[in-house]
Design an enzyme around this catalytic site. Structure first.
Site, mmCIF file in Angstrom:
data_model
loop_
_atom_site.group_PDB
_atom_site.id
_atom_site.type_symbol
_atom_site.label_atom_id
_atom_site.label_comp_id
_atom_site.label_asym_id
_atom_site.label_seq_id
_atom_site.Cartn_x
_atom_site.Cartn_y
_atom_site.Cartn_z
ATOM 1 C CB SER A 66 -0.962 0.001 1.186
ATOM 2 O OG SER A 66 -1.964 -0.955 0.949
ATOM 3 C CE LYS A 69 -3.964 0.287 -1.084
ATOM 4 N NZ LYS A 69 -4.623 -0.141 0.146
ATOM 5 C CE1 TYR A 192 -4.623 -1.947 -4.539
ATOM 6 C CE2 TYR A 192 -5.226 -4.257 -4.351
ATOM 7 C CZ TYR A 192 -4.873 -3.065 -3.763
ATOM 8 O OH TYR A 192 -4.770 -2.978 -2.397
ATOM 9 C CE1 TYR A 244 -5.070 1.410 4.238
ATOM 10 C CE2 TYR A 244 -3.473 0.200 5.542
ATOM 11 C CZ TYR A 244 -3.948 0.612 4.327
ATOM 12 O OH TYR A 244 -3.296 0.224 3.197
ATOM 13 C CB VAL A 262 0.454 -5.891 4.425
ATOM 14 C CG1 VAL A 262 -0.799 -5.298 5.032
ATOM 15 C CG2 VAL A 262 0.280 -6.191 2.951
HETATM 16 N N1 GLU Z 1 -1.960 -5.643 -1.650
HETATM 17 C C1 GLU Z 1 -2.492 -5.505 -0.313
HETATM 18 C C2 GLU Z 1 -3.978 -5.753 -0.323
HETATM 19 O O1 GLU Z 1 -4.643 -5.335 -1.200
HETATM 20 C C3 GLU Z 1 -2.163 -4.136 0.207
HETATM 21 C C4 GLU Z 1 -2.590 -3.916 1.639
HETATM 22 C C5 GLU Z 1 -1.664 -3.045 2.445
HETATM 23 O O2 GLU Z 1 -0.471 -2.982 2.166
HETATM 24 O O3 GLU Z 1 -2.144 -2.372 3.385
HETATM 25 O O4 GLU Z 1 -4.524 -6.405 0.539
#
Ligand code: GLU
Length: 312
Positions: A66, A69, A192, A244, A262
């Site tokens: 993420s 993003k 994605y 988050y 993550v």
């Molecule tokens: N590729 C992970 C997902 O979509 C990213 C989540 C993250 O890094 O917070 O679940």
């Protein structure tokens, strides 16, 4: 280091202070991420003049997850403009986990913001390109300009997430049902997942954060990657939504735009000063790197980096 007031000695001391912090779990819901080495730990800082400080295994590449993003969001802002992008994605925090299934606005059915999975999947659907291959190419080329080199997708991580990503798949099909996504959902999800699987080392991530700290100009190449108004969009949403369901506490305690992933990567932006990146895969219950949180909190506190602190 000129811009930030940080020194190699200071960073080494922080590294030594936190290297024995061993709580948290490596992410396992994407099976391939389970292979991460729990001891991996690196800190990099890049200032707005392009000077670099690094300690630990800062050359070891991990997938962005993420942390990608805010940058893919910035990319589509550059391509399509604020109005078109936000027609499909909101700007409100959710107070929910990154992969919450209840994350579409009630009346518009837009995802709440581009930092959670639903919003980031909607952003993926806006990446320019006439074919899936061209979209992937424009995305990786864009991430390449952020770090001034060719970047690659970790195909094993990509396929691992594609195989097990039913929760994201469900979110994406729900968005298709509401007309937020158009086109082939599986291709959008692939892009994605590929974006999340781009490999970067800690220093690269500090450069990405430093580009936002430097008003959208990559400090090493001098390339103007984001317009100033788009940097503002990225940073405000990183502050309110980047962490988050712990974004409120983060803003309250640290006061810096940040984004975690993550894989154990976390970046923070000190506007006008520097970008900070920490990689360490042991995660807390919100999916943030445990060492990463502590280290950035400590560096920010020691250097008065909180953007709400009066400067002077
Ligand atoms: N590729 C992970 C997902 O979509 C990213 C989540 C993250 O890094 O917070 O679940």
């Amino acid at each position: 280091m000129l811009g930030s007031g940080l020194s190699n000695e200071y960073l080494t001391q922080i590294f030594d202070q936190y290297k024995d912090l061993k709580y948290g779990e490596v992410a396992s819901y994407i099976p391939e991420l389970k292979k991460a080495k729990p001891s991996h730990f690196a800190i990099s800082v890049v200032d707005c003049q392009g000077q670099i400080l690094s300690v630990g295994e800062s050359e070891l590449e991990v997938t962005l997850q993420s942390v990608s993003k805010p940058f893919s969001y910035g990319f589509v802002l550059e391509e399509l403009g604020i109005e078109e992008v936000h027609h499909k994605v909101g700007v409100e925090p959710t107070g929910e986990a990154f992969n919450s299934i209840i994350e579409l606005e009630e009346s518009s059915h837009r995802p709440f913001n581009p930092m959670i999975n639903s919003g980031a999947i909607a952003i993926s659907s806006m990446i320019p390109g006439a074919s899936d291959a061209q979209k992937l190419q424009s995305l990786t080329e864009f991430f390449g300009t952020l770090v001034d080199r060719t970047v690659h997708v970790d195909n094993t991580v990509f396929l691992s997430e594609k195989k097990t990503g039913d929760r994201n798949r469900a979110i994406a099909y729900l968005m298709k049902n509401f007309g937020i996504l158009s086109g082939d959902v599986e291709s959008i999800l692939d892009l994605y997942f590929q974006q999340c699987s781009i490999l970067m080392n800690t220093e690269d991530m500090a450069f990405m954060a430093a580009t936002l700290a430097n008003g959208g100009v990559q400090p090493k190449t001098g390339k103007n990657i984001f317009k100033a108004e788009h940097v503002k969009c990225c940073l405000s949403l990183m502050l309110t939504c980047g962490m988050y369901d712990s974004a409120g506490r983060w803003a309250f305690e640290v006061g810096l735009p940040a984004k975690s992933g993550v894989s154990g990567a976390i970046i923070a932006v000190v506007p006008g000063v520097c970008g900070i990146a920490v990689t360490s895969p042991l995660l807390d219950e919100h999916g943030h790197s445990c060492r990463g949180l502590e280290v950035i909190k400590k560096i920010a506190g020691d250097h008065n980096f909180n953007i709400f602190n009066p400067r002077g």
